[in-house]
Scaffold this motif. Structure first.
Motif, short mmCIF file in Angstrom:
data_model
loop_
_atom_site.label_atom_id
_atom_site.label_comp_id
_atom_site.label_asym_id
_atom_site.label_seq_id
_atom_site.Cartn_x
_atom_site.Cartn_y
_atom_site.Cartn_z
N GLY A 1 0.82 -1.21 0.00
CA GLY A 1 0.00 0.00 0.00
C GLY A 1 0.85 1.26 0.00
N ILE A 2 1.93 1.27 0.78
CA ILE A 2 2.80 2.45 0.82
C ILE A 2 3.49 2.66 -0.52
N ILE A 3 3.95 1.58 -1.13
CA ILE A 3 4.64 1.71 -2.43
C ILE A 3 3.68 2.19 -3.51
N ILE A 4 2.45 1.65 -3.52
CA ILE A 4 1.47 2.05 -4.54
C ILE A 4 1.04 3.50 -4.33
N LEU A 5 0.78 3.90 -3.09
CA LEU A 5 0.40 5.29 -2.82
C LEU A 5 1.52 6.25 -3.17
N ASN A 6 2.75 5.86 -2.94
CA ASN A 6 3.88 6.74 -3.25
C ASN A 6 4.01 6.99 -4.74
N SER A 7 3.61 6.02 -5.57
CA SER A 7 3.72 6.17 -7.02
C SER A 7 2.48 6.80 -7.64
N MET A 8 1.29 6.58 -7.03
CA MET A 8 0.05 7.05 -7.64
C MET A 8 -0.49 8.31 -6.95
N GLN A 9 -0.53 8.34 -5.65
CA GLN A 9 -1.07 9.49 -4.91
C GLN A 9 -0.14 9.84 -3.75
N PRO A 10 0.99 10.45 -4.04
CA PRO A 10 1.96 10.76 -2.98
C PRO A 10 1.43 11.78 -1.97
N GLU A 11 0.49 12.64 -2.39
CA GLU A 11 -0.02 13.64 -1.46
C GLU A 11 -0.80 12.98 -0.32
N LYS A 12 -1.58 11.95 -0.63
CA LYS A 12 -2.31 11.26 0.42
C LYS A 12 -1.36 10.52 1.36
N LEU A 13 -0.30 9.98 0.80
CA LEU A 13 0.68 9.31 1.64
C LEU A 13 1.37 10.30 2.57
N LYS A 14 1.67 11.49 2.06
CA LYS A 14 2.26 12.51 2.93
C LYS A 14 1.29 12.97 4.00
N LEU A 15 -0.01 12.96 3.67
CA LEU A 15 -1.00 13.33 4.66
C LEU A 15 -1.04 12.32 5.80
N VAL A 16 -0.91 11.03 5.47
CA VAL A 16 -0.91 9.99 6.51
C VAL A 16 0.30 10.14 7.43
N PHE A 17 1.44 10.51 6.86
CA PHE A 17 2.67 10.66 7.65
C PHE A 17 2.89 12.10 8.12
N ASN A 18 1.86 12.95 8.01
CA ASN A 18 1.89 14.32 8.55
C ASN A 18 2.98 15.19 7.93
#
Length: 325
Positions: A265-282
């Motif tokens: 999930g982290i790898i896929i979010l980092n490639s497709m929707q990095p903004e949401k991943l950054k939101l999860v990690f503040n």
């Protein structure tokens, strides 16, 4: 056995109650202390990232505690049987008892509990541990059990796992347990690295390390079940003692699959929707606070009156100063 050698410190003579494993207790206490410390400082975390940070910490501590605890558990394989069996050698007295076999990565436990507990003028409530780790000699432990005069069912089951037994189960379980334990220690190291990468934060490589952690945990299960020789039957008259995968095995499987899903999930979010991943990690919230901090220390723009005064020609400014003098 002493209190700090791994387990079973409370032996009331020849009999033994169910094991109290101090190693597992220490591991769980350490991780619970870390969780309690984080809960105490949690109100000091501002913003909506408080919930995400709490979930990340709880998930990380649970995974680490499971990887470390299953190294010392003794329920990777478990089995029970109720049978009428002889209690002592050279005796015709029969007892009705529950006989349990619990196999771990570093040894096995054999339990014998009478139905009822008090039979043949004795209290039948035994639990014996036989280790086969690198620093332990299984055959020596079995010889000590013979000298102590343990009940016949315990000696019969323990004999199946000796090196001289034609069943060959000692070698199979010992080697598979050693390799599974080694791979789990590697998984614990990769879990620590993933925690460090997520805190730096280097999210993509943290996801890779979490994926590697899941792969190592699943490989440890494959090494544990990879045995060439079939299981030797353990018969008590018509009843047969059969083992099946226990709680530690299934807990390791579930944790490995969870780490696999999180890493993917982290790898896929980092490639497709990095903004949401950054939101999860503040990360977005921290960036906004940094911009506000920078703006608060910028020099104040000059007022219009100061700008007008600075735009006065140099000749007129000299005349004004001469008139004042």
């Amino acid at each position: 056995m002493t209190l700090w050698n791994g387990s079973f410190p409370f032996y009331p003579g020849a009999n033994a109650c169910f094991p109290f494993d101090t190693t597992q207790t220490i591991i769980v206490s350490v991780f619970l202390s870390m969780l309690a410390t984080f809960i105490i400082i949690l109100p000091g975390i501002r913003g909506r990232g408080r919930l995400f940070r709490f979930l990340r910490v709880v998930m990380g501590l649970i995974v680490g505690a499971i990887i470390l605890t299953v190294q010392f558990t003794r329920d990777w394989e478990t089995g029970w049987v109720t049978a009428n069996t002889s209690y002592k050698s050279f005796s015709h007295a029969l007892v009705n008892a529950d006989i349990g076999l619990h196999i771990g990565l570093a040894g096995l436990n054999i339990t014998l509990v009478g139905n009822p507990v008090n039979q043949v003028n004795e209290t039948i409530n035994y639990n014996e541990h036989f280790a086969w780790s690198f620093s332990a000699d299984y055959d020596h432990s079995y010889s000590e059990a013979l000298v102590k005069g343990l009940p016949s069912p315990i000696l019969y089951v323990a004999e199946k796992f000796t090196t001289q037994s034609p069943c060959g189960m000692n070698r199979q379980y010992r080697i598979s347990g050693h390799y599974a334990s080694l791979i789990l220690w590697m998984a614990f190291c990769t879990w620590l690295i993933s925690i460090l990468l997520f805190s730096m934060p280097i999210l993509l490589y943290g996801g890779y390390m979490l994926l590697l952690t899941a792969t190592l945990m699943l490989f440890s299960l494959l090494f544990f079940i990879a045995r060439n020789t079939p299981k030797c039957p353990i018969q008590f008259g018509p009843a047969s003692l059969k083992t099946d995968y226990g709680g530690s095995f299934w807990l390791t499987l579930v944790t490995g699959l969870l780490c696999l899903l999180l890493g993917l999930g982290i790898i896929i979010l980092n490639s497709m929707q990095p903004e949401k991943l950054k939101l999860v990690f503040n990360l977005d919230e921290g960036k906004g606070e940094e911009e506000e901090w920078d703006k608060s220390y910028l020099p104040v723009e000059p007022s219009s009156s100061v700008q007008d005064m600075l735009m006065v020609p140099l000749g007129e400014l000299c005349e004004v100063m001469a008139t004042q003098l």
